[in-house]
Write an enzyme that holds these catalytic residues in place. Structure first.
Site, PDB file in Angstrom:
ATOM      1  N   GLY A  14       0.837  -1.186   0.000  1.00  0.00           N
ATOM      2  CA  GLY A  14       0.000   0.000   0.000  1.00  0.00           C
ATOM      3  C   GLY A  14       0.874   1.239   0.000  1.00  0.00           C
ATOM      4  O   GLY A  14       2.022   1.224  -0.463  1.00  0.00           O
ATOM      5  N   LYS A 208      -0.714   5.822  19.296  1.00  0.00           N
ATOM      6  CA  LYS A 208       0.661   6.316  19.255  1.00  0.00           C
ATOM      7  C   LYS A 208       1.177   6.720  20.641  1.00  0.00           C
ATOM      8  O   LYS A 208       2.321   6.414  20.997  1.00  0.00           O
ATOM      9  CB  LYS A 208       0.746   7.495  18.291  1.00  0.00           C
ATOM     10  CG  LYS A 208       0.465   7.098  16.850  1.00  0.00           C
ATOM     11  CD  LYS A 208       0.284   8.303  15.945  1.00  0.00           C
ATOM     12  CE  LYS A 208      -0.057   7.903  14.518  1.00  0.00           C
ATOM     13  NZ  LYS A 208      -0.346   9.075  13.665  1.00  0.00           N
TER      14      LYS A 208
END
Length: 441
Positions: A14, A208
């Protein structure tokens, strides 16, 4: 060393997969000159590999639809997982580790939710796991925490680490547009996914900060303990009031280590315009660290995209390749700290965290309403630092009433807002935004 080749197999072609192959092939000579190592992209696997064709992919000798062709190849040294998601990606990583192959990934969602199992497996098999690309795109931050700040006690982390959310808030601030209109523009321009939930509701940011705070604080942060609130409730009126208060609204990831517990949270945050994080605009990311010896550092750059993230993935590949050539094993623990010294810190409940607050009520413009709301806040020991009541409305209109509070406990605010929202003269749910002033300019 100059004759050594390290073979790489990439699973997933991708945006990030393409970017990684681009970096490794286009800059192969640069990498060889700097490292003395021939890092060779031997194979790429993707379910739709036959649909892809570009100048870099044509230079890859082996192209498969089955990731197992890479995992089971005895000549592959490093497996790079770039398919994203949970189940399939987890299987690729664990199967590669089982074969004692080193692994690189940029999959923050997987590491935040299932990281414990993956980290443990990598330690058991004495393989390296690189994941620089999982946070901040091309911004070097994982290695900074694991190695460069190893002599420091990291106390605080503040991050603008989702480009989509930051782009939307920047456009709202600069153009006076409402959230929904800017979101549609962001989707049209490719800055937001067709389903933007992970970005606008803070989930991507929470993944994150879970990773960053685990490394920084020598612990494993359970993702389900991280408080998460997105930006979909922010209106232009809140942006305007922030300007009047010389502030900006950002989706901020915050982690702080205290003596007996830690804070890990994601939410819209009002910060003064003079603070450096308020200057981070559009799709850029920034991570602001506070440590005991180095004090303050800021790490800024492009937080997403094929080439920036591909650069971070390539950096992990190069680091592992150097260790392979030198015969190093377990030079740096997977999370930057040894399990023998792993600490456990309970994650503080959001309602127990002290801060100042911005409160925006939508109430009928009638005599006494302002004082009634102030009275409820006083009942819960919430001290008001400023109150703003617009004067350009007619009596009987529903108007925004804004209060800024002094520092107080979140639970007091939650209880007060719940009571105020139940009153007849308040016509919509109150918007509550924390005001962060702990980090310096």
């Amino acid at each position: 060393m100059s004759n050594r080749r390290v073979n790489v197999g990439i699973v997933g072609y991708g945006t990030v997969g393409k970017g990684t192959v681009n970096v490794l092939i286009d800059n192969a000579n640069v990498i060889k000159e700097k490292t003395g190592i021939d890092i060779f992209v031997k194979s790429v696997a993707d379910l739709k590999i036959n649909e892809f064709d570009d100048q870099f992919l044509r230079q890859v000798p082996n192209k498969y639809t089955d990731a197992n062709m890479i995992i089971n190849d005895p000549y592959i040294d490093i497996v790079v997982e770039l398919i994203g998601g949970y189940n399939a990606a987890k299987k690729v990583i664990l199967d590669a580790i089982e074969k004692q192959k080193h692994v690189v990934t940029a999959n923050k969602a997987l590491l935040a939710v299932y990281g414990t199992e993956i980290f443990k497996k990598a330690e058991e098999k004495s393989v390296q796991l690189g994941f620089e690309g999982s946070v901040g795109g091309g911004i070097p931050i994982i290695k900074v925490l694991k190695e460069d700040l190893a002599a420091n006690n990291v106390k605080e982390i503040y991050g603008i680490i989702n480009g989509t959310a930051n782009y939307i808030l920047t456009r709202m601030e600069k153009e006076g547009k409402e959230f929904d209109e800017v979101l549609k523009d962001a989707q049209r321009l490719g800055y937001a996914e067709a389903d933007p939930t992970f970005d606008i509701e803070g989930i991507d940011t929470a993944h994150k900060i879970t990773i960053l705070s685990s490394i920084a604080f020598n612990t494993i942060i359970p993702f389900d303990k991280v408080f998460v609130e997105g930006i979909s409730s922010i209106k232009q009126v809140d942006i305007d009031f922030a300007k009047k208060l010389n502030c900006k609204i950002k989706l901020l990831a915050i982690a702080k280590k205290h003596e007996n517990d830690i804070e890990v949270r994601v939410h819209p945050t009002m910060i003064p315009e003079r603070y450096i994080l308020s200057k981070v605009e559009n799709v850029f990311n920034a991570i602001y660290l506070v440590s005991d010896k180095l004090d303050r550092t800021i790490h800024y750059g492009r937080g997403a995209g094929g080439l920036p993230t591909g650069s971070a993935v390539a950096g992990d590949i190069i680091s592992i390749a150097r260790d392979i050539v030198c015969g190093c094993q377990k030079r740096v623990p997977v999370l930057g700290f040894t399990k023998e010294y792993r600490s456990y810190f309970p994650v503080k409940n959001i309602d127990d965290i002290r801060s100042s607050f911005y409160l925006r009520f939508m109430a009928l413009d009638k005599p006494g309403v302002l004082s009634k709301i102030a009275g409820v806040l006083g009942k819960y020991n919430i001290s008001i630092s400023a109150a703003i009541q617009p004067g350009d409305y007619s009596p009987g209109d529903v108007v925004p009433l804004v209060f800024m509070t002094h520092e107080t406990i979140g639970r007091y605010v939650s209880d007060a807002v719940r009571e105020i929202d139940s009153m007849d003269y308040v016509k919509s749910k109150t918007v509550v935004i924390r005001v962060e002033g702990a980090h310096r300019s």
